[in-house]
Each structure stands twice: as structure tokens, then as C-alpha cells.
Design a protein around this motif. Structure first.
Motif, PDB file in Angstrom:
ATOM      1  N   GLU A 191       0.831  -1.211   0.000  1.00  0.00           N
ATOM      2  CA  GLU A 191       0.000   0.000   0.000  1.00  0.00           C
ATOM      3  C   GLU A 191       0.864   1.259   0.000  1.00  0.00           C
ATOM      4  O   GLU A 191       0.488   2.261  -0.597  1.00  0.00           O
ATOM      5  CB  GLU A 191      -0.933   0.001   1.213  1.00  0.00           C
TER       6      GLU A 191
ATOM      7  N   LEU B  24       3.536   1.514  -1.561  1.00  0.00           N
ATOM      8  CA  LEU B  24       3.983   1.630  -2.951  1.00  0.00           C
ATOM      9  C   LEU B  24       3.040   2.512  -3.759  1.00  0.00           C
ATOM     10  O   LEU B  24       3.472   3.306  -4.596  1.00  0.00           O
ATOM     11  CB  LEU B  24       4.032   0.227  -3.556  1.00  0.00           C
ATOM     12  N   SER B  25       1.736   2.375  -3.487  1.00  0.00           N
ATOM     13  CA  SER B  25       0.791   3.198  -4.240  1.00  0.00           C
ATOM     14  C   SER B  25       0.975   4.664  -3.876  1.00  0.00           C
ATOM     15  O   SER B  25       0.757   5.541  -4.713  1.00  0.00           O
ATOM     16  CB  SER B  25      -0.635   2.731  -3.985  1.00  0.00           C
ATOM     17  N   ILE B  26       1.409   4.921  -2.618  1.00  0.00           N
ATOM     18  CA  ILE B  26       1.661   6.319  -2.227  1.00  0.00           C
ATOM     19  C   ILE B  26       2.908   6.839  -2.932  1.00  0.00           C
ATOM     20  O   ILE B  26       2.950   7.979  -3.389  1.00  0.00           O
ATOM     21  CB  ILE B  26       1.762   6.430  -0.689  1.00  0.00           C
TER      22      ILE B  26
ATOM     23  N   LEU C 210       3.922   5.875  -5.858  1.00  0.00           N
ATOM     24  CA  LEU C 210       3.486   6.139  -7.233  1.00  0.00           C
ATOM     25  C   LEU C 210       2.672   7.426  -7.297  1.00  0.00           C
ATOM     26  O   LEU C 210       2.771   8.185  -8.269  1.00  0.00           O
ATOM     27  CB  LEU C 210       2.660   4.962  -7.759  1.00  0.00           C
ATOM     28  N   LEU C 211       1.886   7.674  -6.249  1.00  0.00           N
ATOM     29  CA  LEU C 211       1.090   8.904  -6.186  1.00  0.00           C
ATOM     30  C   LEU C 211       2.005  10.126  -6.180  1.00  0.00           C
ATOM     31  O   LEU C 211       1.758  11.110  -6.876  1.00  0.00           O
ATOM     32  CB  LEU C 211       0.217   8.867  -4.927  1.00  0.00           C
TER      33      LEU C 211
ATOM     34  N   ALA D  25       5.003  10.273  -7.418  1.00  0.00           N
ATOM     35  CA  ALA D  25       5.575  10.403  -8.761  1.00  0.00           C
ATOM     36  C   ALA D  25       4.583  11.059  -9.710  1.00  0.00           C
ATOM     37  O   ALA D  25       4.953  11.916 -10.530  1.00  0.00           O
ATOM     38  CB  ALA D  25       5.968   9.027  -9.284  1.00  0.00           C
ATOM     39  N   LEU D  26       3.307  10.695  -9.572  1.00  0.00           N
ATOM     40  CA  LEU D  26       2.264  11.294 -10.423  1.00  0.00           C
ATOM     41  C   LEU D  26       2.185  12.794 -10.196  1.00  0.00           C
ATOM     42  O   LEU D  26       2.121  13.584 -11.141  1.00  0.00           O
ATOM     43  CB  LEU D  26       0.905  10.683 -10.071  1.00  0.00           C
ATOM     44  N   ILE D  27       2.198  13.189  -8.907  1.00  0.00           N
ATOM     45  CA  ILE D  27       2.081  14.611  -8.579  1.00  0.00           C
ATOM     46  C   ILE D  27       3.309  15.366  -9.089  1.00  0.00           C
ATOM     47  O   ILE D  27       3.201  16.463  -9.628  1.00  0.00           O
ATOM     48  CB  ILE D  27       1.871  14.795  -7.058  1.00  0.00           C
TER      49      ILE D  27
ATOM     50  N   ALA E 280       5.137  14.555 -11.715  1.00  0.00           N
ATOM     51  CA  ALA E 280       4.995  14.697 -13.168  1.00  0.00           C
ATOM     52  C   ALA E 280       4.017  15.806 -13.511  1.00  0.00           C
ATOM     53  O   ALA E 280       4.231  16.586 -14.446  1.00  0.00           O
ATOM     54  CB  ALA E 280       4.535  13.377 -13.777  1.00  0.00           C
ATOM     55  N   ALA E 281       2.933  15.901 -12.717  1.00  0.00           N
ATOM     56  CA  ALA E 281       1.948  16.957 -12.957  1.00  0.00           C
ATOM     57  C   ALA E 281       2.564  18.331 -12.723  1.00  0.00           C
ATOM     58  O   ALA E 281       2.298  19.277 -13.469  1.00  0.00           O
ATOM     59  CB  ALA E 281       0.732  16.756 -12.045  1.00  0.00           C
ATOM     60  N   MET E 282       3.427  18.461 -11.709  1.00  0.00           N
ATOM     61  CA  MET E 282       4.093  19.735 -11.438  1.00  0.00           C
ATOM     62  C   MET E 282       4.986  20.143 -12.598  1.00  0.00           C
ATOM     63  O   MET E 282       4.992  21.291 -13.021  1.00  0.00           O
ATOM     64  CB  MET E 282       4.940  19.630 -10.156  1.00  0.00           C
TER      65      MET E 282
END
Lengths: 118, 211
Positions: B173, B175-177, B179-180, B182-184, B186-188
Motif C-alpha cells: 500500500e 507503494l501506491s503512495i 506512485l502517487l 511520482a504522479l504529482i 509529473a503533474a508539477m
């Protein structure tokens, strides 16, 4: 042990062979009566403009980066998909939490406009 | 020579040849496409090592993701295909020394590592304490080949899945954070680019517009 992979190898061989076959079948079987119109570059009926070496937008790179993150999510879905029926409802709840956390991230990038093209 | 050995040398040859092509090719697009065969060959070696989950990850992430990013990186830049990328090679002597040191280190590790052969009994040769080994591998008798013949190989994916669902639930679980995050991130990065793109067109900077 290695015999488990025979279907995968067979599928790869068929996929590659089918591609090569389809690409060359019309060349072998079709009649060849070329003229200027037929030899010109085919661009869905339009007259082609410019070169094929177009620069793609840097936006693609961001989409590619986001794709890799969801690709890694997929890698962890795979062992889960193999075993979730043996672990039961707990496994489904656990994966639900995993996906929801990433879905929050997806909503975030959508709201931030990272997937917009302008 | 068994089919196992033949396949291994086939994959190894594919890896070495395509990797050599990557570093020797003058055309960066050809080098990027040659990297595809390196990644696929490594996935094949993972399969031969009975590491099917790592093989799938290798194909999904490296072939499906990283390689696409590399090809995008090439296509983002204009006319890069005609540049001789070898022209940029500099400081040959330090590079040679570092690579030779790396090679020596790898050879040292490879020769000293404890390798388990397919027809051996690894649980009897492990260097750790005997009791611990007996506890962990109690149901296993005979060589790797015999155990697989008796029990059948279910692949590593099922075992990894079972452990992720039970003992390693918290890391899974977390790990999903990760990845979260990393997503944020990339969005920045994407948002910063959008801001920078708008700046030259802004009316508050007339000098830049007039140029």
C-alpha cells in the motif's frame, strides 16, 4: 518448466509471421501497373505536405512519464490477478485501496491540466 | 548441450550483439530500436532463471515504457537522426579506467557468487546456518529439477501475489503512495512547462513580443 512458455513463443511467431505475410502478400499477388499518382506518397487522399521528420510536442513526454507510472501499477496488478481468488475478499479490498490511491493521483493530474494539449 | 543451454546462448548472443550495436551505431534511432532486442533478450534470460514475474516486469516497464520514452526523446528533437553521436565521445582514458574497474568488479562478483544449478540441491549447499535452511526448505527434497518435476512450477508471480496480499501488505500500500508522489511530481513538471510557454506571449513583456 520451459514448456509453459510454448504458447507465448507460438503467439510471438504467429504475430511476427502474420505481419510479414500481410505486408508482402499484396506485393507478391497484386498486379503492378504503376503510374505517377500511384507512386506518390499516400496520405489519406490529401496531397502530402512537408517531411515525415516532424518534431513531436514535448507534451508527449509528460504523457509518456504518466504512462510509466500506470504501467508499474499494472505490474503489481498481475501477481494480484493470479492469486486474488485464493486470498479472498481481503485481497479485493487491498487492491481497491491501491487503485483508489492512484485514482486520486489521476484526478489530480486531470485537474492540474497535465493531460491537456494547450 | 540441452535446449536450456542453447536458449541461454541464443539470448546472450542477442543481448551482447544488440547492446554492442546500441553503443556503436552512428544513428541514434537505430540505437534506440536496437535497445528493444537487448531488453527482450534480458527478459528471455529472466525466464530461463525461472523469474517469470521479473521477465513480465521487464517487458512491461522497459520495453513498454522506458523504450517508448527514449524513442520519444529522440523524436522530440529535430534532425537528431543525422548527427554522428559518436562525435561527442570525450575523455577516453578516464572512461576506459572506470569501465575496466567495473568489469573487474563484475568478474570478481560473478566468480565469487554462490550459483545454484538447475540439477543441484541448493538447500544443502547454502552457506547459512543449517537449521535455518532446514526450516525454510523443509518440504523440498532433491535437486531443483526434481522439485519442479514433483510439484510443478507455478511461477513466481503467484507466490509474490500471495505475499503481497498477506505479509507485505503495508509495503504494497505504501507503494501506491510512492506512485502517487511520482504522479504529482509529473503533474508539477507539466504545469511549469505550461507557465513557461505562456510567458513570451504575455502583453506585460512588450520587448520580447517585438523581437
Amino acid at each position: 518448466m520451459l514448456s509453459n512458455y510454448i504458447p507465448i513463443v507460438l503467439m510471438m511467431v504467429i504475430a511476427i509471421g502474420f505481419g510479414i505475410l500481410m505486408a508482402n502478400l499484396s506485393k507478391w499477388l497484386g498486379p503492378k501497373r504503376p503510374n505517377f499518382q500511384k507512386l506518390s506518397t499516400y496520405e489519406s487522399g490529401m496531397i502530402p505536405v512537408g517531411t515525415t521528420r516532424e518534431r513531436v510536442s514535448v507534451k508527449y513526454y509528460v504523457v509518456g512519464m504518466l504512462f510509466i507510472i500506470f504501467d508499474i501499477e499494472l505490474v503489481f496488478l498481475y501477481p494480484w490477478a493470479v492469486t486474488f481468488d485464493k486470498v479472498g475478499a481481503f485481497a479485493i479490498g487491498e487492491m481497491f485501496l491501491f487503485i483508489v490511491l492512484l485514482f486520486i493521483g489521476y484526478i489530480y493530474i486531470l485537474k492540474k491540466g497535465a493531460l491537456e494539449w494547450d | 548441450m540441452s535446449i536450456f543451454d542453447i536458449l541461454f546462448y541464443l539470448f546472450a548472443a542477442a543481448i551482447v550483439l544488440s547492446a554492442a550495436f546500441v553503443s556503436l551505431s552512428r544513428n541514434i534511432v537505430h540505437a534506440a530500436f536496437s535497445l528493444l532486442f537487448t531488453f527482450l533478450g534480458i527478459a528471455g534470460v529472466y525466464v530461463l532463471l525461472s523469474a517469470d514475474f521479473i521477465a513480465v516486469s521487464q517487458i512491461l516497464i522497459y520495453v513498454g515504457g522506458i523504450l517508448v520514452l527514449i524513442v520519444f526523446g529522440v523524436m522530440l528533437t529535430n534532425r537528431v537522426t543525422n548527427i554522428d553521436i559518436r562525435a561527442a565521445i570525450r575523455s577516453r582514458i578516464p572512461a576506459f579506467i572506470i569501465c575496466a574497474g567495473l568489469l573487474a568488479l563484475l568478474i570478481a562478483f560473478i566468480t565469487q557468487a554462490h550459483w545454484i544449478r538447475y540439477d543441484e540441491e541448493p538447500w544443502k549447499k547454502t552457506p547459512w546456518g543449517k537449521n535455518a535452511v532446514e526450516q525454510v526448505t523443509k518440504p523440498l527434497q532433491g535437486s531443483v529439477r526434481e522439485v519442479i518435476d514433483q510439484q510443478g512450477s507455478q511461477g513466481t508471480a503467484a507466490e509474490i501475489g500471495k505475499l503481497l496480499m498477506s505479509d507485505y501488505m503495508l509495503p504494497f500500500e505504501l507503494l501506491s503512495i510512492v506512485l502517487l508522489v511520482a504522479l504529482i511530481g509529473a503533474a508539477m513538471i507539466a504545469r511549469q512547462e505550461a507557465v513557461q510557454k505562456k510567458r513570451p506571449l504575455s502583453p506585460s513583456l512588450p520587448t520580447e513580443v517585438s523581437q
